[in-house]
Design an enzyme around this catalytic site. Structure first.
Site, mmCIF file in Angstrom:
data_model
loop_
_atom_site.group_PDB
_atom_site.id
_atom_site.type_symbol
_atom_site.label_atom_id
_atom_site.label_comp_id
_atom_site.label_asym_id
_atom_site.label_seq_id
_atom_site.Cartn_x
_atom_site.Cartn_y
_atom_site.Cartn_z
ATOM 1 N N SER A 137 46.742 -87.076 -23.095
ATOM 2 C CA SER A 137 47.090 -88.264 -22.328
ATOM 3 C C SER A 137 47.960 -87.984 -21.118
ATOM 4 O O SER A 137 47.891 -88.704 -20.135
ATOM 5 C CB SER A 137 47.763 -89.291 -23.242
ATOM 6 O OG SER A 137 48.777 -88.689 -24.012
ATOM 7 N N HIS A 192 41.531 -91.415 -24.828
ATOM 8 C CA HIS A 192 41.277 -91.358 -23.383
ATOM 9 C C HIS A 192 39.879 -90.868 -23.029
ATOM 10 O O HIS A 192 39.522 -90.827 -21.854
ATOM 11 C CB HIS A 192 42.316 -90.466 -22.700
ATOM 12 C CG HIS A 192 43.706 -90.996 -22.840
ATOM 13 N ND1 HIS A 192 44.212 -91.992 -22.060
ATOM 14 C CD2 HIS A 192 44.679 -90.699 -23.748
ATOM 15 C CE1 HIS A 192 45.449 -92.279 -22.436
ATOM 16 N NE2 HIS A 192 45.750 -91.502 -23.469
ATOM 17 N N LYS A 247 42.283 -99.064 -23.962
ATOM 18 C CA LYS A 247 42.209 -98.277 -22.732
ATOM 19 C C LYS A 247 40.878 -98.575 -22.036
ATOM 20 O O LYS A 247 40.742 -99.632 -21.442
ATOM 21 C CB LYS A 247 42.464 -96.819 -23.056
ATOM 22 C CG LYS A 247 43.954 -96.673 -23.397
ATOM 23 C CD LYS A 247 44.407 -95.425 -24.071
ATOM 24 C CE LYS A 247 45.914 -95.538 -24.323
ATOM 25 N NZ LYS A 247 46.378 -94.722 -25.432
#
Ligand SMILES: *Cc1c(COP(=O)(O)O)cnc(C)c1O
Length: 389
Positions: free
Chosen positions: A179, A207, A239
């Protein structure tokens, strides 16, 4: 002041003196490529809304429709009476999309990781984690009572030596995309090593999910790996999917065990059903609008080309996270402040989130950014960087 608050006050003062104090922004607008803070418009380069879905009209519409049907609160944990048809449908869609027999929703990625590791592991086990893994993976391992060993970032030789020394059951846990560095774990080699050493492998793809891989399944798909290779897959919905929550996907035995026994699943209120409905809409958009991942990846590539010409210290990052290592916290903060004065929001990430002397600007791109916005950022970096060197 009592002893506790005296201690806290001293720690706060220390933080402030070291330029490590953090302050929150209050946004007046939706998440997007341009946001408004205190009446001021800023181009936003620090969100994890990689596909630009957080304020997408279809997500808003599906949330509104689901609120009409389900109301707002879920009312209870999943096992009591908080599990709705909307949750169930999203779990089934996530299992199918990720190519796993089953998936289980958690209210957050933090809860998914701590719940999964503390259910899977027990004293006598060994869990090996990359040094740069997310805090929630470390916390879950510590909480489980298993022996936690951290290995040097992406270093398979160190990992292999450590695996050879393990007695008893071993588990390897990594972030798919790291990250704060934006680089990808060597997943194909990791899967091979884990298989050879009979270690169980978990990948946290917070991610990568929605962004990487031909179909957007994430870093495991990009590495050509399926359920056999990565038996425990975790990813978040807050996300790239622009909503909130997370899921763990795997075998029926794994998922049923988490459902029965993960304490932060069993003893925690289910996410609002309407958010699960919005999550399903986001999953459909991720499948039907492949241009979103190709656009965000091409923006990141454009940024890298420009940054190379400016001699900026890029990391080996392939996706939408493109950090620039600055070094000292003071300097990172000064750069971030100057960019903000120019209307660009880029966060300065400082210890303890990253190791000492590796403070950085963590720049992230979204499918909602334009090429012109990337060029504006490059121009501003060209103007500011040297002055803070
Ligand atoms: C953000 C993140 C989490 C936590 O997910 P939340 O849904 O925000 O709680 C877990 N792992 C990684 C790698 C993350 O980046």
């Amino acid at each position: 002041m009592n002893i506790f608050e005296q201690r806290l006050a001293a720690q706060l003062a220390e933080r402030e003196a070291a330029n490590l104090y953090r302050r929150r922004l209050s946004l007046d607008t939706a998440q997007g490529p341009v946001i408004q803070v205190n009446g001021r418009q800023l181009v936003n380069f620090c969100s994890n809304d990689y596909l630009g879905l957080a304020a997408h009209p279809q997500l808003k519409e599906s949330l509104r429709n689901a609120v009409t049907r389900y109301g707002v609160g879920s009312g209870a944990s999943h096992l009591v009476c908080g599990h709705s048809a909307a949750h169930h449908e999203l779990e089934e869609a996530l299992a199918e999309f990720s190519g796993r027999p089953r998936a289980l929703l958690f209210a957050s990625g933090f809860a998914a990781n701590t719940g999964t590791l503390s259910t899977l592991l027990q004293p006598g086990d060994t869990v090996l984690q990359d040094r740069l893994n997310h805090a929630s993976l470390l916390d879950g391992a510590l909480h489980s009572g298993a022996r936690l060993q951290r290995f040097a970032h992406n270093d398979l030789q160190v990992l292999e030596r450590k695996l050879d020394a393990v007695r008893g059951p071993a588990m390897v846990v990594v972030d798919g995309v790291f990250s704060m560095d934006g680089d990808v774990a060597p997943l194909a080699a990791l899967a091979q090593l884990a298989q050879a050493k009979q270690a169980y492998l978990m990948v946290d793809d917070a991610h990568g999910f929605g962004v990487l891989g031909q179909r957007g399944i994430g870093s495991t798909e990009a590495a050509g790996l399926g359920a056999q290779d990565v038996p425990v897959l975790m990813a978040t919905l807050g996300k790239a999917l622009g909503t909130v929550g997370a899921f763990v996907a795997g075998s029926d035995t794994l998922i049923e065990s988490l459902l029965q026994g993960a304490r932060n699943y069993v003893y925690s209120t289910a996410m609002p059903p309407a958010l699960a409905a919005a999550g399903l809409t986001a999953l459909h958009l991720l499948q039907s609008e492949a241009w979103r991942r190709s656009h965000v990846l091409s923006l990141a590539a454009r940024f890298r080309r420009g940054a190379e010409q400016l001699d900026l210290p890029l990391l080996d990052a392939a996706g939408p996270i493109q950090p620039l290592i600055v070094g000292s916290a003071d300097r990172a903060l000064a750069l971030s402040r100057e960019l903000q004065q120019r209307g660009l929001l880029v966060s300065a990430i400082r210890p303890p989130t990253v190791p000492p002397n590796t403070s950085r600007l963590r720049i992230t791109f979204s499918a909602a950014h334009s090429e012109a916005q990337v060029d504006t950022l490059l121009q501003a970096l060209a103007d500011c960087w040297q002055r803070h060197a």
